[in-house]
Motif scaffolding. Structure first.
Motif, PDB file in Angstrom:
ATOM      1  N   ASN A   4      51.604  45.081  47.293  1.00 51.79           N
ATOM      2  CA  ASN A   4      51.735  44.030  46.295  1.00 51.79           C
ATOM      3  C   ASN A   4      50.518  44.019  45.392  1.00 51.79           C
ATOM      4  O   ASN A   4      49.396  44.215  45.863  1.00 51.79           O
ATOM      5  CB  ASN A   4      51.838  42.659  46.971  1.00 51.79           C
ATOM      6  N   ILE A   6      47.471  42.406  43.505  1.00 53.05           N
ATOM      7  CA  ILE A   6      46.642  41.292  43.946  1.00 53.05           C
ATOM      8  C   ILE A   6      45.850  40.720  42.774  1.00 53.05           C
ATOM      9  O   ILE A   6      45.576  41.403  41.795  1.00 53.05           O
ATOM     10  CB  ILE A   6      45.676  41.703  45.075  1.00 53.05           C
ATOM     11  N   ASP A   7      45.491  39.469  42.885  1.00 53.92           N
ATOM     12  CA  ASP A   7      44.657  38.806  41.890  1.00 53.92           C
ATOM     13  C   ASP A   7      43.210  39.201  42.168  1.00 53.92           C
ATOM     14  O   ASP A   7      42.704  38.981  43.270  1.00 53.92           O
ATOM     15  CB  ASP A   7      44.843  37.296  42.003  1.00 53.92           C
ATOM     16  N   ILE A   8      42.566  39.806  41.181  1.00 50.57           N
ATOM     17  CA  ILE A   8      41.195  40.265  41.403  1.00 50.57           C
ATOM     18  C   ILE A   8      40.159  39.357  40.741  1.00 50.57           C
ATOM     19  O   ILE A   8      39.049  39.773  40.454  1.00 50.57           O
ATOM     20  CB  ILE A   8      41.010  41.722  40.937  1.00 50.57           C
ATOM     21  N   ILE A  14      38.126  40.315  48.028  1.00 49.47           N
ATOM     22  CA  ILE A  14      39.264  41.198  48.246  1.00 49.47           C
ATOM     23  C   ILE A  14      38.840  42.598  48.671  1.00 49.47           C
ATOM     24  O   ILE A  14      39.408  43.169  49.593  1.00 49.47           O
ATOM     25  CB  ILE A  14      40.124  41.262  46.967  1.00 49.47           C
ATOM     26  N   VAL A  19      40.765  48.059  53.126  1.00 47.11           N
ATOM     27  CA  VAL A  19      41.696  47.820  52.025  1.00 47.11           C
ATOM     28  C   VAL A  19      42.090  49.167  51.417  1.00 47.11           C
ATOM     29  O   VAL A  19      41.250  50.035  51.205  1.00 47.11           O
ATOM     30  CB  VAL A  19      41.064  46.905  50.951  1.00 47.11           C
TER      31      VAL A  19
END
Length: 92
Positions: A4, A6-8, A14, A19
């Motif tokens: 998905n 992601i909002d960075i 994050i 990851v």
């Protein structure tokens, strides 16, 4: 469905070890953005061993194979990130 976007906005929370970063095709393929044909950065392409953007004639699976995948090993606030370049997507 397993990946998905992601909002960075708070990237420090994050990006951490474990990851997996999958390349955004819009940054590597000149014809991927809707209605907008822009040339990807040659420096970005060269960083991952590409001399030209993957052409549409290769088909979606082969084009995806050419895009980089990184596994984050660690992120340090001052020294930056260390990652393992997988360099090819596979189905295995």
């Amino acid at each position: 469905d397993w990946a998905n976007p992601i909002d960075i906005s708070d990237i420090s929370q994050i990006l951490k070890g474990g990851v997996v970063l999958v390349a955004n095709p819009e940054k590597f393929c000149s014809d991927f953005s809707e209605g907008d044909f822009k040339q990807p950065s040659s420096a970005l392409l060269a960083k991952f061993g590409l001399t030209l953007p993957p052409p549409a004639e290769l088909g979606p699976d082969r084009r995806a194979d050419l895009l980089p995948v990184l596994v984050m090993l660690e992120r340090h606030p001052l020294r930056g990130c260390h990652a393992l370049l997988m360099n090819r997507r596979t189905g295995y």
